[in-house]
Write a protein that holds these residues in place. Structure first.
Motif, short mmCIF file in Angstrom:
data_model
loop_
_atom_site.label_atom_id
_atom_site.label_comp_id
_atom_site.label_asym_id
_atom_site.label_seq_id
_atom_site.Cartn_x
_atom_site.Cartn_y
_atom_site.Cartn_z
N VAL A 115 9.48 -16.38 -4.23
CA VAL A 115 9.84 -15.01 -3.88
C VAL A 115 9.59 -14.76 -2.38
O VAL A 115 10.39 -14.10 -1.71
CB VAL A 115 9.03 -14.00 -4.72
N SER A 116 8.52 -15.32 -1.87
CA SER A 116 8.16 -15.11 -0.46
C SER A 116 8.94 -16.00 0.49
O SER A 116 8.87 -15.82 1.71
CB SER A 116 6.65 -15.37 -0.27
N ASP A 117 9.67 -16.97 -0.05
CA ASP A 117 10.44 -17.90 0.77
C ASP A 117 11.78 -17.28 1.15
O ASP A 117 12.60 -16.98 0.28
CB ASP A 117 10.67 -19.20 -0.01
N PRO A 118 12.05 -17.06 2.44
CA PRO A 118 13.32 -16.43 2.84
C PRO A 118 14.55 -17.27 2.53
O PRO A 118 15.66 -16.74 2.47
CB PRO A 118 13.15 -16.25 4.36
N THR A 119 14.37 -18.56 2.30
CA THR A 119 15.51 -19.43 1.99
C THR A 119 15.82 -19.46 0.50
O THR A 119 16.84 -20.01 0.08
CB THR A 119 15.26 -20.86 2.48
N SER A 120 14.94 -18.87 -0.32
CA SER A 120 15.14 -18.85 -1.77
C SER A 120 15.82 -17.56 -2.19
O SER A 120 15.58 -16.50 -1.61
CB SER A 120 13.79 -18.98 -2.49
N GLU A 121 16.66 -17.65 -3.22
CA GLU A 121 17.34 -16.47 -3.73
C GLU A 121 16.48 -15.71 -4.74
O GLU A 121 16.84 -14.61 -5.17
CB GLU A 121 18.66 -16.86 -4.39
N VAL A 122 15.34 -16.27 -5.13
CA VAL A 122 14.46 -15.62 -6.10
C VAL A 122 13.87 -14.37 -5.47
O VAL A 122 13.26 -14.43 -4.40
CB VAL A 122 13.34 -16.57 -6.56
N ALA A 123 14.06 -13.24 -6.13
CA ALA A 123 13.58 -11.96 -5.60
C ALA A 123 12.82 -11.21 -6.68
O ALA A 123 13.24 -11.16 -7.84
CB ALA A 123 14.74 -11.12 -5.09
N PHE A 124 11.72 -10.62 -6.28
CA PHE A 124 10.91 -9.84 -7.23
C PHE A 124 10.02 -8.89 -6.45
O PHE A 124 9.60 -9.19 -5.32
CB PHE A 124 10.03 -10.77 -8.08
N ALA A 125 9.76 -7.74 -7.01
CA ALA A 125 8.78 -6.81 -6.45
C ALA A 125 8.09 -6.10 -7.61
O ALA A 125 8.70 -5.89 -8.67
CB ALA A 125 9.43 -5.80 -5.52
N ASN A 126 6.85 -5.76 -7.42
CA ASN A 126 6.06 -5.05 -8.43
C ASN A 126 5.94 -3.60 -7.99
O ASN A 126 5.25 -3.29 -7.01
CB ASN A 126 4.69 -5.70 -8.57
N GLY A 127 6.60 -2.70 -8.72
CA GLY A 127 6.61 -1.29 -8.36
C GLY A 127 5.26 -0.63 -8.34
O GLY A 127 5.11 0.48 -7.81
N GLN A 128 4.24 -1.28 -8.89
CA GLN A 128 2.89 -0.72 -8.86
C GLN A 128 2.37 -0.63 -7.42
O GLN A 128 1.61 0.27 -7.08
CB GLN A 128 1.95 -1.60 -9.69
N PHE A 129 2.78 -1.59 -6.57
CA PHE A 129 2.35 -1.64 -5.17
C PHE A 129 3.48 -2.20 -4.34
O PHE A 129 3.75 -3.40 -4.35
CB PHE A 129 1.09 -2.51 -5.04
N LEU B 57 15.32 -3.48 -5.57
CA LEU B 57 15.00 -3.30 -4.16
C LEU B 57 14.65 -4.64 -3.51
O LEU B 57 15.04 -4.91 -2.36
CB LEU B 57 13.85 -2.31 -3.99
N ALA B 58 13.92 -5.48 -4.23
CA ALA B 58 13.58 -6.80 -3.69
C ALA B 58 14.83 -7.64 -3.46
O ALA B 58 14.95 -8.34 -2.44
CB ALA B 58 12.63 -7.52 -4.66
N ARG B 59 15.77 -7.57 -4.39
CA ARG B 59 17.03 -8.31 -4.21
C ARG B 59 17.75 -7.83 -2.95
O ARG B 59 18.29 -8.63 -2.17
CB ARG B 59 17.94 -8.13 -5.43
N ARG B 60 17.75 -6.54 -2.74
CA ARG B 60 18.43 -5.98 -1.57
C ARG B 60 17.72 -6.37 -0.27
O ARG B 60 18.36 -6.56 0.76
CB ARG B 60 18.53 -4.46 -1.69
#
Length: 432
Positions: A238-252, A279-282
């Motif tokens: 998720v943290s890798d800018p070259t990866s398409e994997v996207a995720f965010a935790n709305g808690q924080f 939002l993470a995908r965007r």
């Protein structure tokens, strides 16, 4: 003298042999299923070990805004950063005071760089009253309350998006931190997060906080679901800018305001129930920097205080989290039952058979494989603890947990596709 064997005796022997052959065949099938479960859980355990090992971790760098050791320039930047904390609140009477207090106590009382905005999203309980009483009691100029307006009927706002949007419109600051009301920040959390954002040039920082469990339903379900999420959304990927994997935790979710506005804010995801992941995908689509880290030292959360809340909370977004991928959701439900419930069920059945009827060597081999798989279930829970901070309490009820998780997955499909009972705190999630 030759003794004749009666036809009835021969038939009975043939019947017994057929039964024995059938039982042996069943044991072979069960053994094969157990071996596959053992392999499957070994793979999952290896993946979780890798996730836990490679995941970025944030630790408190100092107390409150005194982040040491920092250069004078970095210290000035950390102290001068304007941060608006936005807490959308709908029927959060049990949480709102604890959340606000933890935010205010996590920073220096004298600092003017932090503002806190509670956005009451037309709650039907005492959320607004409790917040207003707290505001009067604390008399802290950093604490603001926004009485949310009714949702525009023709724009299809869903979930907490409308409250978050209103808060962002009112708040001022270089950074916007969106917190769920069930989150509790720890001293120095905001300063550490801002420092990380500045030094690593991050546009969205999102965390996996320490997860607190109370009721039995939480202990059974939370570790398994969070393990699935950890494998599906690897922190490092998720943290890798070259990866398409996207995720965010709305808690924080801590946004650089410029990035938030570039995305279109919560208005851009107004119709999304799982708005954090969208939002993470965007963020990644726009080429912005996203970091997903373990943040046990920064925050804790108790997501659901009862089984009813566990059921409502996870069924509202599980299927959507898979982007309505029916085969994947059904596969996940089946795998969880296979890996979690099957070994226990087989072990209990075979041990019962051994006591009352005896077992052949194949049966004892199956017992051994089932036991080995259960041992790995305990190791799995220990690894989950590294990611979520949930101790392996009640791990021996993993079989029941697996069945409940599968039920949640199926319930989420039905709710999402039909709209029946698709709610959050009683509020319908069907868009208008």
């Amino acid at each position: 003298m030759t003794t004749a064997i009666s036809p009835n005796y021969q038939e009975s022997q043939l019947f017994v042999s057929a039964i024995e052959e059938l039982e042996a065949c069943e044991i072979v099938i069960v053994l094969a299923a157990l071996v596959l479960a053992l392999i499957g859980i070994s793979i999952q355990l290896a993946k979780l070990h890798q996730v836990a090992k490679s995941a970025p971790r944030l630790q408190i760098l100092g107390k409150c805004l005194a982040l040491e050791p920092l250069s004078s320039d970095q210290d000035a930047q950390a102290r001068g950063a304007k941060v608006a904390v936005i807490i959308p609140a709908y029927n959060e009477a049990d949480n709102i005071e604890g959340c606000v207090t933890s935010v205010l106590e996590s920073t220096e009382a004298a600092t003017e760089s932090i503002t806190v905005w509670v956005v009451d999203d037309q709650s039907s309980d005492r959320t607004l009253e409790i917040a207003q009483t707290l505001q009067t009691t604390l008399n802290d100029p950093r604490f603001n309350i926004l009485v949310g307006q009714p949702r525009p009927q023709d724009e299809g706002w869903i979930g907490k998006n409308w409250a978050c949007f209103q808060g962002a419109q009112q708040a001022r600051g270089e950074f916007l931190l969106f917190l769920d009301a069930d989150v509790r920040l720890k001293p120095g959390a905001i300063a550490t997060a801002i420092y990380t954002m500045q030094t690593e040039a991050i546009d969205l920082l999102t965390l996996c906080p320490q997860v607190v469990c109370g009721c039995l339903g939480e202990w059974l379900v939370q570790p398994l679901i969070l393990a699935l999420l950890a494998v599906g959304f690897d922190f490092s990927e998720v943290s890798d800018p070259t990866s398409e994997v996207a995720f965010a935790n709305g808690q924080f979710m801590l946004f650089r305001r410029s990035a938030y506005e570039t995305l279109g804010g919560h208005r851009a995801v107004a119709r999304q129930v799982v708005e954090d992941v969208e939002l993470a995908r965007r963020v990644k689509q726009k080429g912005l920097a996203l970091k997903y880290a373990i943040g046990h030292d920064l925050a804790s959360v108790r997501m659901y205080p009862s089984w009813a809340a566990v059921w409502e909370g996870w069924t509202k977004n599980w299927y959507l989290g898979s982007r309505r991928n029916l085969p994947v959701t059904l596969y996940t439900a089946g795998i969880v039952v296979w890996l979690c419930a099957l070994p226990w069920l087989v072990l209990v059945f075979l041990l019962g058979q051994a006591i009352f009827m005896g077992l052949n060597w194949l049966g004892w081999l199956a017992v051994g494989v089932a036991f080995a798989t259960i041992v790995l279930q305990y190791e799995l829970r220990q690894t989950i603890k590294e990611i979520t901070a949930i101790p392996p309490r009640y791990w021996w009820l993993t079989s029941l947990g697996g069945i409940l998780v599968a039920a949640i997955a199926l319930g989420s499909i039905i709710k999402t596709e039909t709209g029946w009972g698709w709610t959050w705190r009683g509020r319908s999630l069907k868009g208008k």
